[in-house]
Design an enzyme around this catalytic site. Structure first.
Site, mmCIF file in Angstrom:
data_model
loop_
_atom_site.group_PDB
_atom_site.id
_atom_site.type_symbol
_atom_site.label_atom_id
_atom_site.label_comp_id
_atom_site.label_asym_id
_atom_site.label_seq_id
_atom_site.Cartn_x
_atom_site.Cartn_y
_atom_site.Cartn_z
ATOM 1 N N GLU A 25 -52.095 52.726 -16.132
ATOM 2 C CA GLU A 25 -52.526 54.112 -16.301
ATOM 3 C C GLU A 25 -53.471 54.209 -17.497
ATOM 4 O O GLU A 25 -53.431 53.358 -18.404
ATOM 5 C CB GLU A 25 -51.280 54.988 -16.535
ATOM 6 C CG GLU A 25 -51.588 56.471 -16.675
ATOM 7 C CD GLU A 25 -50.348 57.358 -16.614
ATOM 8 O OE1 GLU A 25 -49.227 56.818 -16.625
ATOM 9 O OE2 GLU A 25 -50.511 58.588 -16.553
ATOM 10 N N ASN A 172 -49.195 62.693 -7.848
ATOM 11 C CA ASN A 172 -48.149 61.964 -8.574
ATOM 12 C C ASN A 172 -47.214 62.967 -9.245
ATOM 13 O O ASN A 172 -47.668 63.931 -9.870
ATOM 14 C CB ASN A 172 -48.788 61.098 -9.671
ATOM 15 C CG ASN A 172 -47.754 60.559 -10.657
ATOM 16 O OD1 ASN A 172 -46.980 59.659 -10.336
ATOM 17 N ND2 ASN A 172 -47.733 61.119 -11.866
ATOM 18 N N GLU A 173 -45.942 62.752 -9.122
ATOM 19 C CA GLU A 173 -44.936 63.606 -9.778
ATOM 20 C C GLU A 173 -45.334 65.082 -9.688
ATOM 21 O O GLU A 173 -45.379 65.797 -10.689
ATOM 22 C CB GLU A 173 -44.710 63.161 -11.240
ATOM 23 C CG GLU A 173 -44.127 61.762 -11.314
ATOM 24 C CD GLU A 173 -43.485 61.389 -12.653
ATOM 25 O OE1 GLU A 173 -43.651 62.121 -13.636
ATOM 26 O OE2 GLU A 173 -42.813 60.343 -12.693
ATOM 27 N N GLU A 298 -42.873 53.632 -9.772
ATOM 28 C CA GLU A 298 -42.672 53.609 -11.225
ATOM 29 C C GLU A 298 -41.230 53.229 -11.486
ATOM 30 O O GLU A 298 -40.309 53.938 -11.050
ATOM 31 C CB GLU A 298 -43.002 54.963 -11.869
ATOM 32 C CG GLU A 298 -44.491 55.237 -11.893
ATOM 33 C CD GLU A 298 -44.885 56.476 -12.687
ATOM 34 O OE1 GLU A 298 -44.197 56.815 -13.661
ATOM 35 O OE2 GLU A 298 -45.891 57.096 -12.285
ATOM 36 N N GLN A 347 -45.446 49.568 -17.467
ATOM 37 C CA GLN A 347 -46.813 49.412 -16.994
ATOM 38 C C GLN A 347 -47.326 48.033 -17.418
ATOM 39 O O GLN A 347 -46.728 47.406 -18.285
ATOM 40 C CB GLN A 347 -47.697 50.506 -17.553
ATOM 41 C CG GLN A 347 -47.274 51.900 -17.100
ATOM 42 C CD GLN A 347 -48.318 52.975 -17.389
ATOM 43 O OE1 GLN A 347 -49.431 52.680 -17.827
ATOM 44 N NE2 GLN A 347 -47.947 54.229 -17.155
HETATM 45 O O1 AHR Z 1 -45.367 55.788 -16.826
HETATM 46 C C1 AHR Z 1 -45.442 56.872 -17.684
HETATM 47 C C2 AHR Z 1 -45.315 58.212 -16.977
HETATM 48 O O2 AHR Z 1 -44.054 58.336 -16.426
HETATM 49 C C3 AHR Z 1 -46.235 58.429 -15.818
HETATM 50 O O3 AHR Z 1 -47.493 58.863 -16.194
HETATM 51 C C4 AHR Z 1 -45.531 59.498 -15.037
HETATM 52 O O4 AHR Z 1 -45.816 59.438 -13.668
HETATM 53 C C5 AHR Z 1 -44.076 59.257 -15.359
HETATM 54 O O5 AHR Z 1 -43.439 60.416 -15.753
#
Ligand code: AHR
Length: 496
Positions: A25, A172-173, A298, A347
Site C-alpha cells: 500500500e 476496500n473496507e 489482509e 504488508q
Molecule cells: O494494512 C493497513 C490497513 O488495514 C489497510 O489500509 C486497511 O485496509 C486495513 O484497515
C-alpha cells in the site's frame, strides 16, 4: 509422543499459489523507500525498483501483489499517477501519516514492479470516493488492446502493449475507511461498479473481488451475498483479519511481551480458521458449488508501532512470534484451499508484518520472510489428508492452544512437504509421522527457531535464519523427529 498420520492417496484439493500472496500500500515506507527508490537513486535499482528487494522477493516465488491499498485505494485517483512525473499531482496521504504523496509511483511503475517480480497483479479500485467512469477507464487504460481513448492514452505514456490484470478489487473496507457503507448500500454499488470492470482480453478474464467482512461480521457477508452472489458478477469475496495481541487502542509491543501474551497471540491467530469456517458456511449457502473464492487479502500481526516512529507508518519489528503467526496461517489456508484461493499478508516491506525491512541501502530479511521461503513448496501443490494428535498447552485456561500445527502437500515433482509448527515456548515434542501405503525414500529438513522475541536487525541481520534439520530417523513408512520449542519446521520427503 505425537503421531502425524498422512494419507498421500487422499488428495484434498489444489493449493493455489496465490495463497502466498502479498500486499503493498502507499503507506509509510512500503512503496517509497521499500520497493521504489526512483531511477536517480544511489541505491542499486532497475527502473527505480530496488535490486536487493526484488532479488529477495523473487526467491519467495511471490505469486501476486495487491496495490495501491488498503484504505489508500478508496482515495486514490489513478490519473494522478500517469504521464511525465514532473506533471503528476501531489496530494496528502490523509490516512497514513499526512505525508505528501507525489504520485511518482503509479500504474506503469506498479506494472514494472510486477514484471520484475514475475507475479500476478491485484489492483484495488476506488469505489469509496471515485466514480464508475474512473474505475471503468482504469481497467480500459490497463487492459484494452485496440483503439480507444484510454488505450491511446496508455500508448502515449509509453506502453504500447496492454497489461494483464488478473484480479480487480471493487473497493476496500467499504464498511469503514472505504465509505462507511451499510452492506446493502455497498452491494448495490458493487453491482453497478463491477458492471463496468470489463474483461477486454477474453484469454485472461479479470477476477472481480467484492469487499468482504471485517473479522466476524457475518451480517456483512450474508447481506452482500444475498444481493450479489451471481458468480458472473463476483469471483471473489474478501476477508480481513489481523492478529492483535491486545486491544485496538493498545495492541502491544512487537518485541516486549511475555509468555502469556505469546499464547494469547497464538490463540488469536488460530481464530483465522473459525472465521474461514463461519464465513465459508455462509458462502456455501449462496454458492454451494464454490464458484466464488474467499480472498483473505489482509492478514498478519498488528502491534504498536516501534517507539519514536511515525504512528501513521505502521512500522513494527518482526520476531519468532511472527514466524509462528505466518506458519499457522499458511497452514490454515492450505487446509481450506477448497474455498480460500488467495491470501495477502500485510504488508510487503517496512509495514506491519513485513517480510523485509530497509534502511537506506541496507535490507534485512525478517523471520516471516524465512517462513515464506520454507513454505513456498506448497505453492501449486496438492493438499493431502493429514491428522496430527495434539495436546492443549498454555498458561491461562481461556488462551489454551494446540501444541503443534501442520499441513501437508505433494508438489508437482512428487515430493511431499510437511510444515509443522511447535507453539510451545518450553517443550520439545517427539513426532512419529506415519504414511499410509507409502514408503519414504529420503528426507530433508529445514528449521527456523529461536527465542520468542528474537528478531533480525540491521546490526544483527541473521540472528534468525533457517538451518538444516537433520535430527530425524526414517524407515519404511515412518519418519520420526523431535521438534524444538518455538519453531517452524519444513520436511521434504521423497516417496518411493
Ligand atoms: O494494512 C493497513 C490497513 O488495514 C489497510 O489500509 C486497511 O485496509 C486495513 O484497515
Amino acid at each position: 509422543m505425537a503421531v502425524l498420520y498422512i494419507n498421500p492417496k487422499n488428495r484434498k484439493g489444489h493449493i493455489q499459489k496465490e495463497l502466498q500472496g502479498h500486499f503493498s500500500e502507499h503507506l509509510g515506507r512500503c512503496i517509497y523507500e521499500g520497493l521504489y527508490v526512483g531511477e536517480n537513486s544511489e541505491i542499486a535499482n532497475v527502473n527505480g525498483m530496488r535490486c536487493d528487494v526484488i532479488n529477495a522477493l523473487k526467491e519467495l516465488w511471490i505469486p501476486v501483489l495487491r496495490w495501491p491499498g488498503g484504505c489508500f485505494a478508496d482515495e486514490y485517483h489513478w490519473k494522478d499517477g500517469i504521464g511525465p512525473k514532473a506533471g503528476r499531482k501531489k496530494m496528502i496521504n490523509t490516512h497514513w501519516g499526512g505525508v505528501v504523496e507525489d504520485n511518482s509511483f503509479g500504474t506503469h511503475e506498479f506494472m514494472e514492479l510486477c514484471e520484475q517480480l514475475e507475479c500476478k497483479k491485484y489492483i484495488n479500485g476506488n469505489l469509496g470516493s471515485g466514480t464508475v467512469q474512473e474505475m471503468s477507464e482504469w481497467v480500459e487504460y490497463m487492459t484494452f488492446e485496440g483503439v480507444s481513448p484510454m488505450a491511446d492514452l496508455r500508448k502515449m505514456n509509453g506502453r504500447e502493449k496492454n497489461y494483464k490484470v488478473e484480479y480487480f478489487g471493487v473497493g476496500n473496507e467499504n464498511w469503514g475507511c472505504g465509505g462507511n457503507m451499510t452492506p446493502s448500500h455497498y452491494s448495490n454499488e458493487y453491482r453497478r461498479y463491477q458492471t463496468f470492470v470489463r474483461t477486454y482480453d477474453h484469454t485472461s478474464p479479470i477476477k472481480k473481488i467484492a469487499c468482504g467482512a471485517n473479522v466476524d461480521d457475518y451480517y456483512w457477508t450474508e447481506e452482500v451475498l444475498k444481493v450479489c452472489h451471481d458468480p458472473n458478477m463476483m469471483q471473489g469475496l474478501s476477508l480481513h483479519y489481523y492478529t492483535i495481541p491486545g486491544e485496538w487502542l493498545d495492541k502491544g509491543s512487537a518485541t516486549d511481551f511475555d509468555a502469556s501474551v505469546w499464547y494469547r497471540t497464538m490463540k488469536k491467530t488460530l481464530y483465522m480458521e473459525t472465521l474461514i469456517n463461519r464465513h465459508g458456511a455462509i458462502m456455501d449457502k449462496y454458492d454451494p458449488e464454490k464458484r466464488i473464492d474467499m480472498i483473505v487479502d489482509e492478514w498478519g500481526s498488528w502491534y504498536d508501532v516501534e517507539p519514536g516512529t511515525n504512528p501513521g507508518f505502521l512500522f513494527q519489528q518482526n520476531t519468532m512470534r511472527d514466524a509462528l503467526i505466518a506458519g499457522i496461517n499458511l497452514n490454515i489456508f492450505n487446509k481450506h484451499c477448497d474455498r480460500v484461493k488467495m491470501a495477502n499478508i500485510a504488508q510487503l516491506v517496512n509495514v506491519l508484518q513485513s517480510v523485509l525491512f530497509t534502511e537506506g541501502a541496507k535490507m534485512v530479511k525478517t523471520p516471516t520472510y524465512h517462513v515464506f521461503s520454507m513454505y513456498k513448496y506448497h505453492q501449486d501443490a496438492e493438499l493431502v489428508e493429514s491428522f496430527l494428535e495434539t495436546e492443549e498447552i498454555g498458561l491461562e485456561e481461556a488462551w489454551k492452544v494446540p501444541n503443534l500445527h501442520e499441513s501437508v502437500s505433494i508438489s508437482k515433482d512428487g515430493k511431499m512437504h510437511v510444515t509443522i509448527n511447535n507453539l510451545s515456548l518450553t517443550e520439545s515434542y517427539s513426532v512419529d509421522t506415519l504414511l499410509t501405503e507409502t514408503q519414504v525414500a529420503s528426507v530433508q529438513g529445514t528449521i527456523l527457531t529461536g527465542k520468542m522475541n528474537a528478531c533480525n536487525t540491521f546490526d544483527d541481520p541473521e540472528r534468525i535464519k533457517p538451518a538444516k534439520f537433520e535430527e530425524f530417523t526414517s524407515m519404511g513408512n515412518k519418519v520420526s523427529f523431535s521438534i524444538p520449542p518455538c519453531s517452524v519446521l519444513h520436511l521434504e520427503l521423497e516417496l518411493s
